[in-house]
Design a protein around this motif. Structure first.
Motif, PDB file in Angstrom:
ATOM      1  N   CYS A  17      87.218  54.993  16.074  1.00 48.23           N
ATOM      2  CA  CYS A  17      87.725  55.209  14.716  1.00 48.23           C
ATOM      3  C   CYS A  17      88.393  54.172  13.964  1.00 48.23           C
ATOM      4  CB  CYS A  17      88.546  56.557  14.953  1.00 48.23           C
ATOM      5  SG  CYS A  17      87.917  58.107  15.318  1.00 48.23           S
ATOM      6  N   TYR A  18      89.202  53.512  14.779  1.00 49.64           N
ATOM      7  CA  TYR A  18      90.079  52.158  14.294  1.00 49.64           C
ATOM      8  C   TYR A  18      89.005  51.258  13.877  1.00 49.64           C
ATOM      9  CZ  TYR A  18      94.372  54.236  16.226  1.00 49.64           C
ATOM     10  OH  TYR A  18      95.048  55.054  16.706  1.00 49.64           O
ATOM     11  N   SER A  19      87.922  50.954  14.797  1.00 54.76           N
ATOM     12  CA  SER A  19      86.792  50.141  14.473  1.00 54.76           C
ATOM     13  C   SER A  19      86.194  50.321  13.054  1.00 54.76           C
ATOM     14  CB  SER A  19      85.908  49.780  15.543  1.00 54.76           C
ATOM     15  OG  SER A  19      86.510  49.197  16.669  1.00 54.76           O
ATOM     16  N   TRP A  20      85.914  51.740  12.810  1.00 52.36           N
ATOM     17  CA  TRP A  20      85.221  52.124  11.789  1.00 52.36           C
ATOM     18  C   TRP A  20      86.236  51.746  10.549  1.00 52.36           C
ATOM     19  CZ3 TRP A  20      80.523  52.676   9.843  1.00 52.36           C
ATOM     20  CH2 TRP A  20      80.469  53.450   8.914  1.00 52.36           C
ATOM     21  N   ALA A  25      87.249  49.032   5.626  1.00 57.04           N
ATOM     22  CA  ALA A  25      88.197  48.427   4.650  1.00 57.04           C
ATOM     23  C   ALA A  25      87.316  46.974   4.482  1.00 57.04           C
ATOM     24  CB  ALA A  25      89.552  48.017   5.629  1.00 57.04           C
ATOM     25  N   ALA A  26      86.805  46.381   5.465  1.00 55.38           N
ATOM     26  CA  ALA A  26      86.282  44.994   5.028  1.00 55.38           C
ATOM     27  C   ALA A  26      85.149  45.201   3.902  1.00 55.38           C
ATOM     28  CB  ALA A  26      85.677  44.304   6.215  1.00 55.38           C
ATOM     29  N   ALA A  32      82.534  39.073   0.464  1.00 51.20           N
ATOM     30  CA  ALA A  32      81.704  38.187   1.340  1.00 51.20           C
ATOM     31  C   ALA A  32      80.985  38.929   2.571  1.00 51.20           C
ATOM     32  CB  ALA A  32      82.232  36.982   1.962  1.00 51.20           C
ATOM     33  N   PHE A  33      81.698  40.000   2.940  1.00 57.27           N
ATOM     34  CA  PHE A  33      81.448  40.970   4.006  1.00 57.27           C
ATOM     35  C   PHE A  33      80.302  41.923   3.644  1.00 57.27           C
ATOM     36  CE2 PHE A  33      81.916  44.650   6.715  1.00 57.27           C
ATOM     37  CZ  PHE A  33      81.677  44.312   8.100  1.00 57.27           C
ATOM     38  N   SER A  75      88.666  37.640   7.400  1.00 57.10           N
ATOM     39  CA  SER A  75      89.145  38.617   6.613  1.00 57.10           C
ATOM     40  C   SER A  75      90.721  39.074   7.303  1.00 57.10           C
ATOM     41  CB  SER A  75      88.263  39.791   6.425  1.00 57.10           C
ATOM     42  OG  SER A  75      87.188  39.318   5.728  1.00 57.10           O
ATOM     43  N   ALA A  76      90.752  39.347   8.579  1.00 58.32           N
ATOM     44  CA  ALA A  76      91.928  39.692   9.110  1.00 58.32           C
ATOM     45  C   ALA A  76      92.905  38.800   9.057  1.00 58.32           C
ATOM     46  CB  ALA A  76      91.679  40.128  10.704  1.00 58.32           C
ATOM     47  N   ILE A  77      92.465  37.529   9.183  1.00 59.78           N
ATOM     48  CA  ILE A  77      93.540  36.245   9.036  1.00 59.78           C
ATOM     49  C   ILE A  77      94.141  36.274   7.837  1.00 59.78           C
ATOM     50  CG2 ILE A  77      93.794  33.834   9.002  1.00 59.78           C
ATOM     51  CD1 ILE A  77      91.712  33.688  11.499  1.00 59.78           C
TER      52      ILE A  77
END
Length: 119
Positions: A17-20, A25-26, A32-33, A75-77
């Motif tokens: 669920c967190y990965s999804w 979100a990305a 770009a994503f 994107s996380a960075i």
């Protein structure tokens, strides 16, 4: 939270669920994503058609998945740096530039793999 206490199937479901949520979100927030997802969706059938064996198909598709992974990390960075503050700081710029460089290396990898496999 270092340890959530979840184990087994519950942990796997929550992690999924967190990965999804992260992928969603990305896709919603990173142009770009989104572009790379569309390239992946178009290129995977092409890779399955053009790759002569499992190794070639895996290399073609794997290079695209690697690009998505690097873009997610970049994107996380960027999100963490932006969360810390909007003021200009050399370390913030360096972190963002390094993330961007990693994406560029991943793009060069995609191009190289596709050129070598298909030539």
């Amino acid at each position: 939270m270092a340890y959530s206490g979840n184990k087994g199937l519950t942990r796997l479901i929550k992690a999924g669920c967190y990965s999804w949520a992260g992928a969603k979100a990305a896709y919603q927030n990173e142009e770009a994503f989104r572009q790379e997802v569309w390239v992946l969706l178009l290129a995977v059938p092409l890779a399955l058609w053009l790759g002569e064996d499992g190794v070639e198909k895996s290399l073609l598709i794997g290079s695209l998945l690697l690009l998505l992974m690097v873009e997610l990390l970049n994107s996380a960075i960027e999100a963490v740096v932006d969360r810390i503050g909007t003021e200009q700081h050399p370390l913030s710029g360096r972190a963002k530039d390094m993330g961007s460089a990693a994406v560029t290396v991943a793009v060069v990898n995609v191009i190289s793999v596709w050129l070598f496999v298909l030539s």
